[in-house]
Design a protein around this motif. Structure first.
Motif, short mmCIF file in Angstrom:
data_model
loop_
_atom_site.label_atom_id
_atom_site.label_comp_id
_atom_site.label_asym_id
_atom_site.label_seq_id
_atom_site.Cartn_x
_atom_site.Cartn_y
_atom_site.Cartn_z
N PRO A 64 117.83 17.44 59.60
CA PRO A 64 117.09 16.31 58.99
C PRO A 64 116.65 15.27 60.01
CG PRO A 64 119.10 16.80 57.76
CD PRO A 64 119.18 17.55 59.04
N ASP A 65 117.51 14.96 60.98
CA ASP A 65 117.15 13.94 61.97
C ASP A 65 115.98 14.41 62.82
OD1 ASP A 65 119.11 12.31 61.01
OD2 ASP A 65 120.52 12.65 62.66
N ALA A 66 115.99 15.68 63.20
CA ALA A 66 114.89 16.21 64.02
C ALA A 66 113.58 16.18 63.22
CB ALA A 66 115.20 17.63 64.46
N PHE A 67 113.65 16.50 61.93
CA PHE A 67 112.45 16.46 61.10
C PHE A 67 111.94 15.04 60.97
CE2 PHE A 67 110.51 16.06 56.81
CZ PHE A 67 109.37 16.82 57.05
N ASN A 68 112.85 14.09 60.76
CA ASN A 68 112.43 12.68 60.66
C ASN A 68 111.80 12.21 61.97
OD1 ASN A 68 112.97 11.83 57.98
ND2 ASN A 68 115.16 11.80 58.41
N SER A 69 112.40 12.60 63.09
CA SER A 69 111.82 12.24 64.38
C SER A 69 110.43 12.83 64.54
CB SER A 69 112.73 12.72 65.53
OG SER A 69 113.98 12.07 65.49
N LEU A 70 110.28 14.07 64.08
CA LEU A 70 108.98 14.73 64.17
C LEU A 70 107.94 14.00 63.32
CD1 LEU A 70 107.24 17.10 65.14
CD2 LEU A 70 108.10 18.42 63.19
N ILE A 71 108.30 13.64 62.10
CA ILE A 71 107.36 12.90 61.24
C ILE A 71 106.97 11.58 61.89
CG2 ILE A 71 107.18 11.61 59.08
CD1 ILE A 71 106.71 14.48 58.58
N PRO A 100 114.23 17.11 51.77
CA PRO A 100 115.36 17.72 51.05
C PRO A 100 115.65 19.15 51.50
CG PRO A 100 113.97 16.50 49.53
CD PRO A 100 113.24 16.53 50.83
N ARG A 101 114.65 19.89 51.89
CA ARG A 101 114.90 21.27 52.35
C ARG A 101 115.64 21.28 53.68
NH1 ARG A 101 109.51 24.85 51.81
NH2 ARG A 101 110.99 26.34 52.75
N PHE A 102 115.33 20.35 54.56
CA PHE A 102 116.06 20.26 55.82
C PHE A 102 117.49 19.78 55.58
CE2 PHE A 102 111.66 20.20 57.18
CZ PHE A 102 111.68 20.96 58.33
N GLU A 103 117.67 18.86 54.67
CA GLU A 103 119.01 18.38 54.34
C GLU A 103 119.85 19.49 53.74
OE1 GLU A 103 118.00 13.67 53.47
OE2 GLU A 103 117.86 15.13 51.83
N SER A 104 119.24 20.29 52.87
CA SER A 104 119.95 21.40 52.26
C SER A 104 120.34 22.45 53.29
CB SER A 104 119.09 22.04 51.17
OG SER A 104 119.71 23.16 50.61
N ALA A 105 119.41 22.76 54.21
CA ALA A 105 119.71 23.74 55.26
C ALA A 105 120.85 23.25 56.15
CB ALA A 105 118.46 24.00 56.09
N ALA A 106 120.87 21.93 56.43
CA ALA A 106 121.96 21.38 57.25
C ALA A 106 123.28 21.46 56.51
CB ALA A 106 121.63 19.94 57.63
N ALA A 107 123.27 21.10 55.22
CA ALA A 107 124.51 21.13 54.44
C ALA A 107 125.07 22.55 54.34
CB ALA A 107 124.25 20.57 53.05
N ASP A 108 124.18 23.53 54.22
CA ASP A 108 124.61 24.92 54.10
C ASP A 108 124.75 25.61 55.45
OD1 ASP A 108 124.47 24.53 51.38
OD2 ASP A 108 122.47 25.44 51.17
N GLU A 109 124.40 24.88 56.54
CA GLU A 109 124.41 25.46 57.88
C GLU A 109 123.61 26.77 57.89
OE1 GLU A 109 128.44 25.81 59.17
OE2 GLU A 109 128.70 23.65 59.41
N ASP A 110 122.44 26.72 57.25
CA ASP A 110 121.61 27.91 57.09
C ASP A 110 120.39 27.80 58.00
OD1 ASP A 110 119.86 29.93 56.21
OD2 ASP A 110 120.70 29.87 54.17
N SER A 111 120.46 28.48 59.14
CA SER A 111 119.39 28.42 60.12
C SER A 111 118.09 29.00 59.57
CB SER A 111 119.79 29.16 61.39
OG SER A 111 118.76 29.15 62.34
N ARG A 112 118.19 30.08 58.77
CA ARG A 112 116.97 30.70 58.25
C ARG A 112 116.26 29.77 57.28
NH1 ARG A 112 114.53 33.99 60.79
NH2 ARG A 112 115.64 35.96 60.50
N SER A 140 103.73 20.49 72.32
CA SER A 140 104.82 21.20 71.67
C SER A 140 106.10 20.38 71.74
CB SER A 140 105.05 22.57 72.33
OG SER A 140 104.00 23.46 72.04
N ILE A 141 106.85 20.42 70.65
CA ILE A 141 108.12 19.70 70.54
C ILE A 141 109.24 20.71 70.40
CG2 ILE A 141 109.38 17.93 69.25
CD1 ILE A 141 106.70 16.99 70.47
N LYS A 142 110.31 20.53 71.15
CA LYS A 142 111.46 21.42 71.01
C LYS A 142 112.33 20.93 69.86
CE LYS A 142 114.98 23.94 73.59
NZ LYS A 142 115.65 24.15 74.89
N MET A 143 112.59 21.83 68.94
CA MET A 143 113.36 21.52 67.74
C MET A 143 114.69 22.26 67.76
SD MET A 143 111.40 19.43 65.97
CE MET A 143 111.84 19.53 64.21
#
Length: 796
Positions: free
Chosen positions: A259-266, A292-304, A615-618
Motif C-alpha cells: 500500500p505504501d509503495a502504491f501511495n508513493s506512486l500515486i 483496497p486491493r493493495f491493502e488486501s494483498a499486503a494483509a494476505d501476503e499475496d504477491s500474485r 520507470s519506478i522500482k516497486m
C-alpha cells in the motif's frame, strides 16, 4: 563518487580547517589588488598521470542501444563561456578505457593523461590582463554513435557540456539551471603563472568576476568543487567517480509495503505524469479504486494479487507507454484456447474471418475466409470486441485498442463451449456450439509482430526492381528498431543512403510497421538525412519541482543536426506505418512529414505514444513505467500522444484488402503505386535533329525530351548533353522501352556518348533527362561528326 575519495578526506578536512582563515583574508587581499596566492596543494605527487574511477548507473535505459561507450576528458570551455553550442575539439578528446563490463553497474574506467592536453585555453583569473590561461576538463561518459571514434555534433546533442554521468554536479534549480555547482575538475596549467578560482564567490557561480583566485602549479591539478574553499590535489593516480544525477537515478519504492509503495506512486504520478489534464485522469479516484486491493494483498501476503492490482492499475491509464507487471501465467491461460479463427472489422461494418486454422472447429463447421461473424454466446460481435481485455494494454489510441481487442475476443478457456453465430454463403445466419481447443495459430496470425524472429538487423534494405514491383526501381528499407546497436544502425543507414545515390535510385519506401521505438534522438537524426535545413522538430516538457508545473526549456528543443552533404537523399520518400509503429518510430515518421518531405501510407495511424518515459522500482522486483515527457511540435501543440501519425495515403480496410493473398503486401503495393504516380515521367517530342546540330533546350521536372536522329551506315558520332543547372543524363533507343546505351555526368561535367560507329542506316532516338528525374533547367545537346575529328587527328 565521493566514497572513492574518502581516503583523502581527513587530509582535505584538516587542511581546510587550517587554511580557512587564510582563504577568507585572501579574498580581501585580492580585493586590495594584491597578487593571488599560490594554491594550497594536497597529495603533492607532481600531478595526475592516470585517472581511474567507477560509473554507477541505476537508470534502466542507460545501456539502451549503446555500442561505443566512452569515458573521455571533456573540454569545459563551453561551460566557461556559457556556450551551449560549444563543440569540444576532436584533438581535446582523450579517450579512456572501460576496464570492466559496461553492462554491469558500476563499471570501472582508466584514463591515461597526455603529457600536454590539446583542449581549449581559457583565461579565468580575472586579473584584467590577457594570459594564456588554463585548460579545464571534466571526466565524462558519452555514447559515440556517428562517424569516427571521436565525438561530433550529433554525438554531443548539439554541444555544450555534460549534465549527467560526469565528474561535475549540475544545478537543477531555476536560478542556476545547468550551472556546475560541485564535483571535480581536472585543470591543466601550461606554466606556474596561471590563476584558477578557489571558490564560487558571493554569487555562487563559477568563472565570474567575484571568484577568489589561486595560482596553480604547472601541469595537472584535481580541483574539488565540493570543498570550501576548493581543494587542489596533485596525486599521481587520483580516483574520480562519475555522478548519476538524482533526476535520472532510478526511483526505488521496493522496500515499502504494497500500500505504501502504491501511495508513493500515486503521489509521484500526480506531479510527474505528462498527460494528466490532456487525458482527464483523476489520480485520487484511482487511489480510492485500487488501494483496497493493495491493502488486501499486503494483509494476505499475496504477491500474485499485488502484481494483478499493479497490472490492472496500469491498464486503467490510457497511455501505451504505461506498463506494470506482465503476468505470464494469466496471459497464457487467457490466450491458450480458440475456435481457429482470427477476425477483423471492415470499414463497411461487418466483422469477417481473415484466418482459419486448418482442422479447427471453425473450419469443420464450414467457416471460411470472409465469413461474417454475427455474435458470440448471443452477444453482438461488436460488443464482444468492446468488452475484450487485451494483455497488451493499455493503449493511447482507440484504433490500436480495438485492433488488439479483436485478437482477444476469440480466445477462450480450453475445453469450454462457445456458441458462435455467422452468416453462410447465402447470407443466412447459422448458430453452432463449438468446443474450444488449444490452438495458437490464429492468435499468432493476428499479431502485429507476425513474421519477426528476433534475428532481424536494425536496418534491412533492398532494391525493388521495376519489372517486379512497378514502373521504376525503388529502394525499400525496413527499420526494425531504434533501440538496437546504434553504431550498426547508423552504419547500415548511411550505407543505404550512399547506395541509393550511387545508383540514382529516385524513390525510397521506408517500412516502419514493426518498429516498437527506442531512442527518440536517434530517430530524429536518421530522419535528418532527407533534409537540407536544420528544422526545429518540437520540444518536451517535464515537471519542474521549483516551478510546480511542466516546463519546456527553450534551449532543449529537438532539432536536426544535419549529416554531411553527400549523405543527404533527395529522391521521393514514402513511409509505411501501422499501429505497431510506436514512440520513437512515430517521431521518425512525423519528422518526415515536415515540409511534406514524405507521404505516409497506411490502413491506420500509428500507435500514438508521444513522450519519454520513466520507470519506478516497486516491491517484489516489479517495475512501473509511465510517461514523464510531454512531447509537442514546433508550435507547442501535442502532436503524437493519443493521435499518432495519420496516413496521407489512406488504404481502406475492405474484404479485398483483408483477404488478399498472404504473399501480397497491400500497403507495399500502395506505396509503390504512389511512388509511380510521383515519378511519372512525361515524354516531350523534341523533333528531328541531324549531325552537326547544337540544340538549346529547357527541361521541366519529371519530363524527358526525345529527339529523332536519322543516321547512315558508316557514320561516327559523339553526343554531348551539358547543363549548369542539373545533372544531365543521356539514353539512346532504337525501338522498345529499353535503352541500348546510357551515360550520365557522374564522373565528368557532361553526359557524353562518344565515337559511336553506325553499322547501317537507322533512326536513333536520343533522350535527354536529369539524373534524378525531378530536376529542371536549360541544357545544350550537341551532335558531333566524330569521323571528321578522326580525320583531323590522322592528318595531324
Amino acid at each position: 563518487m565521493k566514497a572513492r575519495l574518502i581516503g583523502g578526506f581527513c587530509v582535505l578536512l584538516a587542511t581546510a580547517l587550517t587554511l580557512g582563515t587564510y582563504f577568507a583574508t585572501d579574498t580581501l587581499a585580492q580585493e586590495d589588488s594584491e597578487a593571488p596566492p599560490a594554491a594550497q596543494i594536497v597529495n603533492d605527487e607532481g600531478g595526475a598521470v592516470r585517472i581511474s574511477g567507477s560509473v554507477n548507473y541505476t537508470s534502466p535505459y542507460f545501456t539502451l542501444g549503446v555500442a561505443q561507450p566512452l569515458v573521455i576528458l571533456e573540454d569545459q570551455a563551453g561551460f566557461v563561456d556559457r556556450n551551449e553550442h560549444f563543440l569540444m575539439p576532436v584533438e581535446s578528446q582523450t579517450i579512456g578505457q572501460i576496464t570492466t563490463d559496461f553492462f554491469t553497474s558500476p563499471f570501472e574506467y582508466s584514463l591515461a593523461l597526455p603529457i600536454e592536453p590539446q583542449g581549449s585555453y581559457r583565461d579565468v583569473d580575472n586579473d584584467g590582463s590577457e594570459d594564456q590561461g588554463v585548460q579545464v576538463f571534466a571526466i565524462a561518459y558519452w555514447d559515440n554513435t556517428f562517424g569516427d571514434p571521436f565525438l561530433e555534433e550529433r554525438d554531443l546533442y548539439g554541444g555544450g557540456w555534460s549534465t549527467a554521468y560526469a565528474s561535475t554536479r549540475i544545478s537543477d534549480e531555476i536560478e542556476t539551471e545547468r550551472e556546475i555547482i560541485g564535483g571535480i575538475f581536472l585543470v591543466y596549467a601550461p606554466d606556474a603563472e596561471q590563476g584558477f578560482p578557489s571558490g564560487f564567490g558571493e554569487d555562487g557561480l563559477l568563472f565570474t568576476e567575484d571568484d577568489p583566485i589561486a595560482i596553480l602549479p604547472q601541469g595537472y591539478t584535481i580541483v574539488n568543487l565540493d570543498a570550501e574553499p576548493f581543494s587542489f590535489d596533485r596525486s599521481r593516480n587520483p580516483v574520480v567517480d562519475l555522478i548519476e544525477p538524482e533526476g535520472i537515478a532510478l526511483v526505488d519504492y521496493s522496500e515499502q509495503s504494497y500500500p505504501d509503495a502504491f501511495n508513493s506512486l500515486i503521489d509521484l504520478l500526480k506531479k510527474e505524469y505528462a498527460f494528466t489534464e490532456y487525458k482527464g485522469i483523476d489520480w485520487e479516484a484511482k487511489r480510492t479504486e485500487f488501494l483496497p486491493r493493495f491493502e488486501s494483498a499486503a494483509a494476505d501476503e499475496d504477491s500474485r494479487d499485488y502484481q494483478r492490482a499493479l497490472r490492472d492499475f496500469s491498464w486503467s491509464i490510457p497511455d501505451g507507454h504505461v506498463s506494470g507487471p506482465f503476468i505470464r501465467e494469466d496471459f497464457q491461460q487467457d490466450i491458450a484456447g480458440g475456435l481457429g479463427i482470427a477476425i477483423r472489422e471492415t470499414e463497411e461494418g461487418p466483422v469477417i474471418v481473415n484466418f482459419v486454422t486448418e482442422g479447427s472447429p471453425a473450419e469443420e463447421a464450414g467457416i471460411t475466409l470472409g465469413t461474417e461473424i454475427v455474435s458470440i454466446d448471443g452477444v453482438p460481435i461488436a460488443e464482444v470486441i468492446s468488452n475484450a481485455v487485451a494483455h497488451s494494454a493499455p493503449f493511447s489510441t482507440g484504433h490500436f485498442q480495438r485492433l488488439q481487442q479483436m485478437r482477444y475476443a476469440v480466445r477462450f478457456p480450453i475445453e469450454t463451449e462457445v456458441e458462435l453465430t455467422w452468416k453462410d454463403a447465402d447470407g443466412e445466419e447459422v448458430t453452432e456450439t463449438m468446443k474450444v481447443i488449444g490452438e495458437y495459430d490464429s492468435f499468432s496470425f493476428s499479431s502485429f509482430a507476425r513474421g519477426t524472429t528476433g534475428f532481424e538487423i536494425p536496418v534491412d534494405y533492398e532494391l525493388l526492381e521495376a519489372d517486379e514491383y512497378g514502373e521504376n526501381d525503388y529502394g525499400y528499407v525496413k527499420i526494425d528498431s531504434f533501440s538496437d546497436n546504434s553504431v550498426l544502425t547508423v552504419q547500415l543507414w548511411e550505407r543505404m543512403i550512399r547506395t541509393l545515390k550511387r545508383y540514382a535510385v529516385n524513390g525510397l519506401i521506408i517500412d516502419m510497421r514493426q518498429n516498437g521505438g527506442g531512442s527518440g534522438f536517434l530517430a530524429d537524426q536518421m530522419a535528418a538525412y532527407f533534409f537540407h535545413e536544420p528544422h526545429v522538430l518540437g520540444n518536451a516538457g517535464y515537471y519542474d519541482e521549483d516551478r510546480g508545473e511542466f516546463y519546456f526549456n527553450p534551449d532543449g528543443e529537438d532539432r536536426y543536426y544535419l549529416p554531411a552533404e553527400d549523405l543527404r537523399y533527395d529522391g521521393e520518400v514514402v513511409v509505411i506505418v501501422g499501429p505497431f509503429c510506436l514512440s520513437a518510430c512515430e517521431f521518425f515518421s512525423y519528422d518526415l512529414t515536415i515540409d511534406d518531405r514524405a507521404d505516409i501510407v497506411g490502413h491506420y495511424p500509428t500507435g500514438g505514444l508521444g513522450g519519454s518515459i520513466k520507470s519506478i522500482k516497486m516491491p517484489d522486483d516489479e517495475y512501473f513505467t509511465f510517461t514523464i515527457g510531454r512531447a509537442v511540435d514546433s508550435e507547442g501543440e501535442i502532436h503524437i500522444e493519443g493521435i499518432g501519425v495519420v496516413p496521407t495515403v489512406l488504404v481502406p480496410i475492405t474484404r479485398e484488402t483483408l483477404l488478399a493473398d498472404e504473399d501480397d503486401d497491400v500497403l507495399l503495393d500502395a506505396a509503390v503505386a504512389h511512388l509511380d504516380s510521383l515519378l511519372a515521367v512525361e515524354t516531350i517530342d523534341g523533333g528531328e535533329i541531324a549531325i552537326g546540330d547544337v540544340i538549346e533546350g529547357t527541361l521541366a521536372a519529371q519530363t524527358v525530351v526525345q529527339y529523332t536522329l536519322p543516321l547512315s551506315g558508316g557514320d561516327v558520332i559523339s553526343i554531348f548533353a551539358r547543363s549548369e543547372e542539373f545533372d544531365t543524363y543521356l539514353a539512346l533507343y532504337l525501338d522498345g522501352d529499353s535503352p541500348i546505351m546510357t551515360d550520365d555526368d557522374s564522373y565528368d561535367s557532361d553526359a557524353a556518348l562518344e565515337e559511336l560507329e553506325v553499322p547501317s542506316d537507322l533512326q536513333l532516338i536520343v533522350e535527354v533527362s536529369s539524373a534524378l528525374g525531378d530536376e529542371e533547367g536549360t541544357y545544350t545537346l550537341e551532335i558531333v561528326d566524330a569521323s571528321e575529328e578522326e580525320a583531323d587527328s590522322d592528318d595531324g
